[in-house]
Design a protein around this motif. Structure first.
Motif, PDB file in Angstrom:
ATOM      1  N   GLY A 106      28.747  56.920  72.246  1.00 31.85           N
ATOM      2  CA  GLY A 106      29.313  57.058  70.909  1.00 31.85           C
ATOM      3  C   GLY A 106      29.466  55.669  70.323  1.00 31.85           C
ATOM      4  N   LEU A 107      29.496  55.565  69.022  1.00 31.86           N
ATOM      5  CA  LEU A 107      29.516  54.263  68.355  1.00 31.86           C
ATOM      6  C   LEU A 107      30.785  54.087  67.543  1.00 31.86           C
ATOM      7  N   TYR A 109      32.642  51.109  64.731  1.00 31.94           N
ATOM      8  CA  TYR A 109      32.643  49.845  63.988  1.00 31.94           C
ATOM      9  C   TYR A 109      34.000  49.686  63.327  1.00 31.94           C
ATOM     10  N   PHE A 134      24.080  53.913  62.021  1.00 34.25           N
ATOM     11  CA  PHE A 134      24.676  54.881  62.939  1.00 34.25           C
ATOM     12  C   PHE A 134      24.051  56.261  62.770  1.00 34.25           C
ATOM     13  N   SER A 137      20.786  56.549  64.545  1.00 35.43           N
ATOM     14  CA  SER A 137      20.871  56.620  66.008  1.00 35.43           C
ATOM     15  C   SER A 137      21.047  58.043  66.507  1.00 35.43           C
ATOM     16  N   TYR A 139      23.866  59.398  67.304  1.00 36.12           N
ATOM     17  CA  TYR A 139      25.025  59.500  68.193  1.00 36.12           C
ATOM     18  C   TYR A 139      26.292  59.768  67.379  1.00 36.12           C
ATOM     19  N   HIS A 141      29.674  58.856  65.917  1.00 37.29           N
ATOM     20  CA  HIS A 141      30.080  57.516  65.497  1.00 37.29           C
ATOM     21  C   HIS A 141      31.390  57.569  64.710  1.00 37.29           C
TER      22      HIS A 141
END
Length: 438
Positions: A106-107, A109, A134, A137, A139, A141
């Protein structure tokens, strides 16, 4: 290839850059080299990328700390290291990978523009770019703002809305908190502390048990020396080792720890990756703007002349990391962690220690200042009130965080989670004492 120099009785080697020219890749022995990592390590493009992939994956394989199917949060800042780390994760999960990474990434920021002086337009532009990255990707996030450290809820949609009243109130409170910090060194330290706490809180609330961050050996070598200068020598194991386990039920992992900044930069260049350029407190500042900036200039200068500088510092840090234990108090009991950085307290020492000497010196300086005939009554009263406020945190903060609070005239603006942890600690201590007495 090398010349021996003498300076004050200490001999060392200086690289003669004109004496070495590689003609073939040291790995495949076929192709022409395109990058020289260290003195004799010349790689072609394909071998270098394979070398980076193996180094990244070996960080997980050797430690065996991540299980199959485990949720892992990837902390992304947009810089060189985190950009390369995210690409390595994506490559490890792709169909092209021979052995896929088995964890579920998982992302996250964290937007820090409120304290770095960025305009709303610049912050939104960066967030839009991160969101697009994101989304590509695929994923799960999370894009959150640093202001969310004052909130108990972690809703991405709420804090990405610029017209939300809660966001504006939290942003004003955060700016007021950082404006009260007097030095850039303290601001950088406090920003790192809040960022890691916010990421750990989001990870726990979303069911992640591991967080990976993109700290390279170049960055960690600077952090090791600057931490020593700021009184965090007892916590080097947490700040520079592969695994940081100071957070309850959560591990921070540094899989980029064996990479240098040069290797990360070349990796991004070969793959055509474009990291974000986000100005910080010391952007365009002189080398003496902060302890971190000065240390970075010092280490970078040495590394340019002596390529083993960073690796030597990191090997020294690995030896110090073996002393990773909780600090006992005066009665021999294990103490609670620092209420700010959550590292073990390092303040229960003898009066003859270095910390005891510093405390005694500060007491003498304060007493002489109060006895000075030029000190007004208002100044003395304000100084005493400030001293009382700091003394209330002396038993709850490590030595480095105590110095941080000294640069913060108004600690009352700290996030509520900091005080709630301290209240929980005091309540638990009172409960234990009552039960032991009974």
């Amino acid at each position: 290839m090398c010349t021996s120099l003498e300076d004050g009785g200490l001999s060392y080697l200086k690289i003669n850059n004109e004496s070495y020219k590689a003609t073939i890749c040291m790995k495949c022995k076929v192709k022409s080299p395109q990058v020289v990592i260290r003195v004799n390590d010349a790689f072609c493009r394909e071998c270098f990328l394979m070398y980076c992939t193996h180094k990244f994956r070996s960080a997980f394989g050797k430690s065996k700390i991540i299980r199959d199917g485990e949720k892992v949060l990837v902390a992304f800042s947009g810089g060189q290291a985190s950009t390369a780390m995210l690409h390595l994760v994506k490559e490890g999960k792709s169909v092209r990978a021979q052995k896929k990474l088995r964890f579920v990434p998982g992302l996250i920021y964290v937007d820090e523009g409120a304290v770095l002086g960025h305009s709303n337009e610049d912050r939104q532009r960066i967030i839009d770019r991160i969101s697009e990255l994101f989304m590509d990707s695929g994923y799960e996030h999370h894009i959150i703002k640093l202001e969310q450290v004052f909130s108990e809820e972690f809703s991405d949609a709420t804090f990405l809305s610029p017209n939300n009243a809660e966001v504006k109130t939290s942003q004003e409170r955060l700016q007021q908190l950082f404006d009260s910090v007097q030095t850039i060194t303290a601001k950088e330290q406090f920003l790192r502390t809040l960022r890691q706490q916010l990421i750990s809180q989001v990870a726990k609330s979303q069911g992640y048990s591991k967080v990976i961050i993109g700290d390279t050996s170049s960055r960690l070598s600077v952090a090791l020396l600057s931490s020593m200068a700021q009184g965090k020598g007892a916590h080097i194991a947490y700040d520079t080792s592969l695994i940081d386990d100071r957070y309850d039920q959560l591990l921070l992992i540094r899989p980029m720890r064996e990479f240098t900044s040069k290797e990360v930069t070349m990796y991004n260049r070969f793959y055509g990756l474009n990291p974000l350029v986000v100005p910080t407190f010391t952007t365009k500042a002189t080398s003496g703007a902060s302890i971190d900036k000065l240390t970075e200039t010092f280490v970078s200068g040495l590394q340019a002349e002596f390529p083993s500088t960073v690796s030597t510092i990191m090997r020294t840090g690995d030896k110090l990391s073996n002393c990773k234990v909780s600090m006992p108090d005066a009665d021999g009991n294990t103490t609670s962690p620092c209420m700010l950085c959550l590292a073990p307290l390092d303040i229960s020492v003898a009066e003859s220690s270095a910390l005891g000497s510093v405390r005694y010196t500060n007491q003498l300086a304060a007493s002489r200042k109060s006895d000075s005939p030029t000190s007004s009554a208002d100044n003395i009263s304000a100084s005493l009130e400030r001293s009382c406020d700091l003394n209330s945190y002396d038993s709850s903060c490590c030595y480095s965080c105590q110095r941080l609070l000294e640069d913060m005239p108004q600690p009352k603006f700290l996030p509520g989670a900091v005080f709630s942890r301290e209240q929980s600690r005091l309540a638990m201590k009172s409960y234990i004492e009552e039960n032991l007495l009974s």
